[in-house]
Write an enzyme that holds these catalytic residues in place. Structure first.
Site, PDB file in Angstrom:
ATOM      1  N   VAL A   1       2.720   4.007  -4.571  1.00  0.00           N
ATOM      2  CA  VAL A   1       3.678   4.976  -5.097  1.00  0.00           C
ATOM      3  C   VAL A   1       4.921   4.188  -5.485  1.00  0.00           C
ATOM      4  O   VAL A   1       5.727   3.824  -4.635  1.00  0.00           O
ATOM      5  CB  VAL A   1       4.034   6.033  -4.036  1.00  0.00           C
ATOM      6  CG1 VAL A   1       5.032   7.035  -4.603  1.00  0.00           C
ATOM      7  CG2 VAL A   1       2.789   6.745  -3.541  1.00  0.00           C
TER       8      VAL A   1
ATOM      9  N   HIS B   1       0.834  -1.207   0.000  1.00  0.00           N
ATOM     10  CA  HIS B   1       0.000   0.000   0.000  1.00  0.00           C
ATOM     11  C   HIS B   1       0.865   1.252   0.000  1.00  0.00           C
ATOM     12  O   HIS B   1       1.866   1.331   0.706  1.00  0.00           O
ATOM     13  CB  HIS B   1      -0.906   0.006   1.229  1.00  0.00           C
ATOM     14  CG  HIS B   1      -1.724   1.259   1.379  1.00  0.00           C
ATOM     15  ND1 HIS B   1      -2.712   1.599   0.478  1.00  0.00           N
ATOM     16  CD2 HIS B   1      -1.687   2.248   2.305  1.00  0.00           C
ATOM     17  CE1 HIS B   1      -3.267   2.745   0.855  1.00  0.00           C
ATOM     18  NE2 HIS B   1      -2.653   3.168   1.952  1.00  0.00           N
ATOM     19  N   SER B   2       0.468   2.220  -0.820  1.00  0.00           N
ATOM     20  CA  SER B   2       1.079   3.542  -0.810  1.00  0.00           C
ATOM     21  C   SER B   2       2.593   3.458  -1.015  1.00  0.00           C
ATOM     22  O   SER B   2       3.072   2.895  -1.986  1.00  0.00           O
ATOM     23  CB  SER B   2       0.724   4.252   0.498  1.00  0.00           C
ATOM     24  OG  SER B   2       1.093   5.608   0.465  1.00  0.00           O
ATOM     25  N   ALA B   3       3.364   4.013  -0.067  1.00  0.00           N
ATOM     26  CA  ALA B   3       4.829   3.982  -0.184  1.00  0.00           C
ATOM     27  C   ALA B   3       5.388   2.577  -0.088  1.00  0.00           C
ATOM     28  O   ALA B   3       6.565   2.353  -0.392  1.00  0.00           O
ATOM     29  CB  ALA B   3       5.455   4.868   0.891  1.00  0.00           C
TER      30      ALA B   3
END
Length: 202
Positions: A68, A37-39
């Site tokens: 990301v 998730h995300s970073a």
């Protein structure tokens, strides 16, 4: 209170690599999937670059949720082939129905983009993409593992997908089907001082 810095955990990517070295690498599992998730997506790519042979020998799939990350032209052939086969997918924030294809520049192998298909996570807010896409993520993972998807194998949820539009919704999951190697969200760093966000401390 004296703070003690934790070696090899100074940044999220180095922490992820350390988790692999100390725990996942020694696990008995022969097939591994990653939910990032995300970073965590950036951390996952850092792991692939740092431990390519070890990871790729066992990696079956990557399920990104509003990740990301980027896949550059400098990735190894083995990593490029993994993404080109469709073994990774990114569920991104969107107001569209869950799993609706989202037109984003993949960039892919030559453009430095995500390198994988993007679909709607079924929610327009970043922090809700993982819980709202969980059923789709499990289906994707089971398909890549060659196993039948069983809805009753899902973790117990304290919400329904209809509740995903409410900020007051709470979700608790206890995944036991696979291990998430990298799920580091910069939005959850409230407990860290601004100057120490990227440093592991004890």
């Amino acid at each position: 209170v004296e703070r003690v810095r934790i070696p090899q955990n100074e940044t999220p990517p180095t922490h992820t690599i350390t988790v692999w070295d100390e725990f996942v690498q020694n696990a008995a599992a022969k097939r591994i999937v990653v939910v990032a998730h995300s970073a965590g997506g950036h951390c996952t790519m850092s792991l692939l670059r740092a431990r390519e042979e070890q990871v790729m020998d066992r990696l079956v799939a990557i399920a990104f949720t509003d990740s990301v990350h980027s896949v550059s032209r400098n990735e190894s052939d083995r990593v490029k082939e993994f993404f080109e086969r469709g073994d990774a997918q990114n569920w991104v924030q969107s107001e569209r129905e869950l799993d609706t294809p989202i037109s984003r520049p993949m960039g892919g192998i030559m453009g430095g983009g995500s390198g994988c298909p993007c679909v709607s996570a079924g929610h327009h807010k970043h922090e809700y993409t993982s819980p709202c896409a969980i059923e789709s993520v499990f289906k994707f993972v089971c398909d890549k593992l060659g196993e039948a998807y069983q809805s009753d194998a899902l973790p117990t949820l304290t919400y329904t997908l209809d509740d995903c539009d409410e900020e007051k919704q709470e979700a608790r999951t206890e995944p036991d089907l696979f291990t998430s190697v990298a799920s580091l969200d910069n939005n959850n760093d409230d407990d860290n001082d601004d100057d120490d966000n990227d440093e592991g401390e004890k």
